[in-house]
Design an enzyme around this catalytic site. Structure first.
Site, mmCIF file in Angstrom:
data_model
loop_
_atom_site.group_PDB
_atom_site.id
_atom_site.type_symbol
_atom_site.label_atom_id
_atom_site.label_comp_id
_atom_site.label_asym_id
_atom_site.label_seq_id
_atom_site.Cartn_x
_atom_site.Cartn_y
_atom_site.Cartn_z
ATOM 1 N N GLU A 124 25.581 90.065 -54.044
ATOM 2 C CA GLU A 124 26.483 90.437 -52.955
ATOM 3 C C GLU A 124 27.206 91.732 -53.354
ATOM 4 O OE1 GLU A 124 29.709 87.665 -52.462
ATOM 5 O OE2 GLU A 124 29.960 88.161 -50.356
ATOM 6 N N CYS A 164 32.245 88.473 -46.156
ATOM 7 C CA CYS A 164 31.158 87.620 -46.660
ATOM 8 C C CYS A 164 29.902 87.744 -45.815
ATOM 9 C CB CYS A 164 31.625 86.177 -46.679
ATOM 10 S SG CYS A 164 32.221 85.639 -45.065
ATOM 11 N N GLU A 182 33.331 77.758 -47.929
ATOM 12 C CA GLU A 182 32.776 78.965 -47.320
ATOM 13 C C GLU A 182 32.659 79.967 -48.462
ATOM 14 O OE1 GLU A 182 34.764 78.748 -42.977
ATOM 15 O OE2 GLU A 182 36.020 79.557 -44.534
ATOM 16 N N LEU A 183 31.431 80.256 -48.860
ATOM 17 C CA LEU A 183 31.241 80.978 -50.130
ATOM 18 C C LEU A 183 30.610 82.353 -49.905
ATOM 19 C CD1 LEU A 183 30.087 77.818 -52.097
ATOM 20 C CD2 LEU A 183 32.385 78.749 -51.887
ATOM 21 N N GLY A 242 35.833 81.564 -50.707
ATOM 22 C CA GLY A 242 35.882 82.491 -51.833
ATOM 23 C C GLY A 242 34.522 82.602 -52.469
ATOM 24 N N SER A 243 34.526 82.912 -53.747
ATOM 25 C CA SER A 243 33.260 83.187 -54.417
ATOM 26 C C SER A 243 32.497 81.892 -54.719
ATOM 27 C CB SER A 243 33.522 83.957 -55.711
ATOM 28 O OG SER A 243 34.299 83.161 -56.564
ATOM 29 N N LYS A 250 47.210 77.715 -50.697
ATOM 30 C CA LYS A 250 47.530 78.682 -51.744
ATOM 31 C C LYS A 250 47.179 80.059 -51.206
ATOM 32 C CE LYS A 250 45.204 80.310 -55.184
ATOM 33 N NZ LYS A 250 45.601 81.735 -55.057
ATOM 34 N N TRP A 273 41.425 87.157 -50.742
ATOM 35 C CA TRP A 273 42.224 88.330 -50.390
ATOM 36 C C TRP A 273 41.593 89.179 -49.289
ATOM 37 C CZ3 TRP A 273 39.115 92.518 -50.860
ATOM 38 C CH2 TRP A 273 37.992 92.362 -51.685
HETATM 39 N N1 LIG Z 1 31.989 82.422 -46.622
HETATM 40 C C1 LIG Z 1 33.111 82.914 -46.162
HETATM 41 O O1 LIG Z 1 33.564 82.614 -45.038
HETATM 42 C C2 LIG Z 1 33.877 83.856 -47.005
HETATM 43 C C3 LIG Z 1 34.986 84.493 -46.470
HETATM 44 C C4 LIG Z 1 35.669 85.392 -47.259
HETATM 45 C C5 LIG Z 1 35.248 85.635 -48.550
HETATM 46 N N2 LIG Z 1 34.171 84.982 -49.028
HETATM 47 C C6 LIG Z 1 33.694 85.253 -50.371
HETATM 48 O O2 LIG Z 1 34.801 85.365 -51.270
HETATM 49 C C7 LIG Z 1 34.461 86.254 -52.322
HETATM 50 C C8 LIG Z 1 35.532 87.289 -52.470
HETATM 51 O O3 LIG Z 1 36.762 86.711 -52.658
HETATM 52 P P1 LIG Z 1 37.435 86.534 -54.100
HETATM 53 O O4 LIG Z 1 36.845 87.471 -55.069
HETATM 54 O O5 LIG Z 1 38.898 86.544 -53.918
HETATM 55 O O6 LIG Z 1 36.953 85.083 -54.465
HETATM 56 P P2 LIG Z 1 37.532 84.110 -55.567
HETATM 57 O O7 LIG Z 1 36.654 82.929 -55.544
HETATM 58 O O8 LIG Z 1 37.770 84.792 -56.860
HETATM 59 O O9 LIG Z 1 38.994 83.741 -55.016
HETATM 60 C C9 LIG Z 1 39.208 83.068 -53.814
HETATM 61 C C10 LIG Z 1 40.507 82.279 -53.912
HETATM 62 O O10 LIG Z 1 40.337 81.300 -54.912
HETATM 63 C C11 LIG Z 1 41.378 81.412 -55.857
HETATM 64 N N3 LIG Z 1 40.860 80.974 -57.137
HETATM 65 C C12 LIG Z 1 40.143 81.668 -58.042
HETATM 66 N N4 LIG Z 1 39.847 80.888 -59.098
HETATM 67 C C13 LIG Z 1 40.371 79.668 -58.838
HETATM 68 C C14 LIG Z 1 40.404 78.431 -59.535
HETATM 69 N N5 LIG Z 1 39.825 78.287 -60.736
HETATM 70 N N6 LIG Z 1 41.044 77.393 -58.969
HETATM 71 C C15 LIG Z 1 41.627 77.527 -57.766
HETATM 72 N N7 LIG Z 1 41.647 78.669 -57.054
HETATM 73 C C16 LIG Z 1 41.016 79.720 -57.581
HETATM 74 C C17 LIG Z 1 41.823 82.859 -55.803
HETATM 75 O O11 LIG Z 1 43.130 83.002 -56.265
HETATM 76 C C18 LIG Z 1 41.716 83.106 -54.317
HETATM 77 O O12 LIG Z 1 42.858 82.595 -53.662
HETATM 78 C C19 LIG Z 1 33.128 86.876 -51.919
HETATM 79 O O13 LIG Z 1 32.093 86.243 -52.599
HETATM 80 C C20 LIG Z 1 33.057 86.580 -50.419
HETATM 81 O O14 LIG Z 1 31.744 86.561 -49.904
HETATM 82 C C21 LIG Z 1 33.482 84.103 -48.297
HETATM 83 O O1 LIG Z 2 34.665 87.376 -45.264
HETATM 84 C C1 LIG Z 2 34.247 86.513 -44.582
HETATM 85 C C2 LIG Z 2 34.723 86.096 -43.241
HETATM 86 C C3 LIG Z 2 34.329 87.090 -42.244
HETATM 87 C C4 LIG Z 2 34.601 86.654 -40.841
HETATM 88 O O2 LIG Z 2 35.118 85.562 -40.576
HETATM 89 O O3 LIG Z 2 34.275 87.443 -39.970
#
Ligand SMILES: NC(=O)c1ccc[n+]([C@@H]2O[C@H](COP(=O)([O-])OP(=O)(O)OC[C@H]3O[C@@H](n4cnc5c(N)ncnc54)[C@H](O)[C@@H]3O)[C@@H](O)[C@H]2O)c1
Ligand SMILES: O=CCCC(=O)O
Length: 446
Positions: free
Chosen positions: A351, A296, A262-263, A240-241, A185, A161
């Site tokens: 984080e 992130c 990308e975590l 995501g996470s 998704k 998000w």
């Molecule tokens: N490394 C990167 O480029 C990057 C970029 C953006 C965000 N992030 C990381 O994302 C995290 C924040 O985002 P968040 O809280 O929405 O993460 P999240 O992992 O909870 O959710 C990310 C996505 O995964 C989906 N999801 C959650 N559980 C799932 C499952 N069991 N199966 C399939 N899909 C599932 C969510 O609905 C959402 O669309 C932070 O840790 C941030 O650092 C990393």
């Molecule tokens: O949240 C992570 C992605 C940030 C970025 O692409 O600049």
């Protein structure tokens, strides 16, 4: 109170429908979930609560579209991506309004995200015709080895998000460039931006079944399981996470999928005594408070050398105090600076993902590099110094995928480093991994 924006093109706001096989459809069950404005808590609208059945239908559409789409010319795919880029820029203000409404980020950040998100389509439009293989000398005299790059196939894309547009376009851009079809998704908290992008894909003339966008909240796990267990889905790309990344990796093991993850991050941000203070303070503000600290790659641990610690802390705090909040209320957290941090505190290892900046003092270069490298993730890092030798030394010593030197802003579609580590890896492994290859299969002999 409602922040509902007046869109210039209201048809970009798709309620109760998602995009499968070139059509706007409801969930087969008829179920929906609510999406709320995070600033006010008020209802924005409802979206289809898609399930295994809907996701399977989307995968089937992408699978059916793939044999034809893979044979389109890279030049044609570049044109589609470029058209989609242009449509995004033409509708930039509406897309930014949707982002602020459902994500809550400030309007300037949202406008920046739209331009950043669109830039992935522009960049990958330019990369599409360049997916060439190699010619390699063979060990047998007179023979040559030719390699070609092939699209992987159907890709499953899951994004968070915090960047409702840019995380999706970063994945779709290379997929389309390579000739892959996809099921994305859209994040449950912020689905409407992704759906608006799907509407623009439709208008750009991208063939039906190539881009499919499903939505879910309660059924997120089910949708994830469907994507990771489907033999038709050849690659899963997730942002995501770290915890969810680990889970998806396990789920993908049975079908041996290609994966790009990308975590989460925990970026060290280092200010040496010899840094330009204006540059360092501005860099810290840009890195720490972009999207309210919810990226992130945001600075998470700010290490400042003893000789400039007091001055940096004072000037940084003054800047942060000057921020104007657009509104205050229960859902807002005041931008905060904390001094006198140490490595036993939670912020040193977790984080933060919010507008809280912690300042840690340090004395020597070795000490700060050791502290910086204590994190169990190695996503991004920053440091500020005018000493050229130190610049090269520290940039190589930091165990992160991307290093910002004398800058707090490192996001760029051209950067290969947006490849993230779950555990510490050496930088060489990151830098050898080009994003443009994200959706291409391993090179296969002709
Ligand atoms: N490394 C990167 O480029 C990057 C970029 C953006 C965000 N992030 C990381 O994302 C995290 C924040 O985002 P968040 O809280 O929405 O993460 P999240 O992992 O909870 O959710 C990310 C996505 O995964 C989906 N999801 C959650 N559980 C799932 C499952 N069991 N199966 C399939 N899909 C599932 C969510 O609905 C959402 O669309 C932070 O840790 C941030 O650092 C990393
Ligand atoms: O949240 C992570 C992605 C940030 C970025 O692409 O600049």
């Amino acid at each position: 109170m409602s922040n509902a924006p007046q869109l210039k093109d209201p048809s970009l706001f798709k309620k109760d429908v998602a995009y499968i096989n070139g059509e706007w459809i409801k969930a087969q069950s008829g179920k929906t979930f609510e999406v709320h404005d995070p600033a006010t808590g008020s209802l924005i609208g409802t979206c289809p609560e898609m399930s295994r059945a809907d996701t399977t239908a989307a995968i089937a559409a992408a699978t059916a579209a793939f044999p034809t789409f893979r044979t389109t010319t890279p030049r044609q795919r570049a044109r589609w991506l470029h058209k989609w880029y242009t449509l995004m820029m033409d509708h930039a203000s509406d897309l930014a309004a949707l982002i602020t409404w459902e994500n809550g980020k400030p309007t300037a950040d949202a406008a920046g995200e739209v331009a950043y998100a669109a830039s992935f389509f522009e960049w990958f439009a330019e990369e599409a015709p360049r997916g060439d293989g190699d010619t390699i000398s063979a060990t047998v005299a007179g023979n040559r080895i030719f390699t070609i790059k092939e699209p992987v196939g159907v890709c499953g894309l899951i994004t968070p998000w915090n960047f409702p547009a840019a995380m999706i376009t970063r994945k779709i851009g290379p997929a389309i460039a390579a000739g892959c079809t996809l099921v994305a998704k859209s994040p449950g908290e912020t689905p409407f931006t992704g759906l608006a992008l799907a509407e623009l894909a439709h208008r750009a003339g991208i063939p039906k079944g190539v881009v499919n966008v499903v939505t879910a909240m309660q059924n997120t796990v089910e949708v994830g399981e469907t994507l990771t267990s489907s033999p038709e889905v050849r690659k899963v790309s997730f942002t995501g996470s770290t915890g969810v990344g680990k889970l998806l990796m396990k789920q993908s093991a049975d079908t041996l999928k290609k994966l790009s993850f990308e975590l989460g991050g925990n970026a060290p941000f280092i200010v040496f005594d010899d840094a330009d203070m204006d540059v360092a303070v501005n860099g810290a503000v840009a890195s720490k408070f972009r999207s309210s600290g919810q990226t992130c790659i945001c600075a998470n641990r700010i290490y400042v050398q003893k000789g400039v610690y007091e001055e940096f802390a004072k000037r940084f705090a003054e800047k942060v105090k000057s921020f104007k909040m657009e509104q205050m209320g229960a859902n807002f957290f005041e931008p905060t600076v904390i001094t006198g941090m140490n490595m036993q505190m939670q912020l040193a290892s977790e984080e933060t993902f919010g507008p809280v900046a912690g300042l840690f003092p340090f004395e020597t270069e070795k000490e700060v590099v050791d502290m910086a490298n204590t994190a169990d993730v190695g996503l991004a890092g920053y440091f500020f110094s005018k000493d050229l030798q130190r610049v090269y030394r520290v940039a190589e010593a930091l165990e992160v995928g991307m290093v910002g030197v004398n800058t707090g802003l490192i996001s760029d579609p051209a950067a290969p480093g947006m490849v993230k580590a779950l555990i510490k890896l050496h930088k060489e492994s990151f830098l050898s991994c080009q994003v443009v290859e994200l959706m291409l299969s391993s090179e296969a002999p002709m």
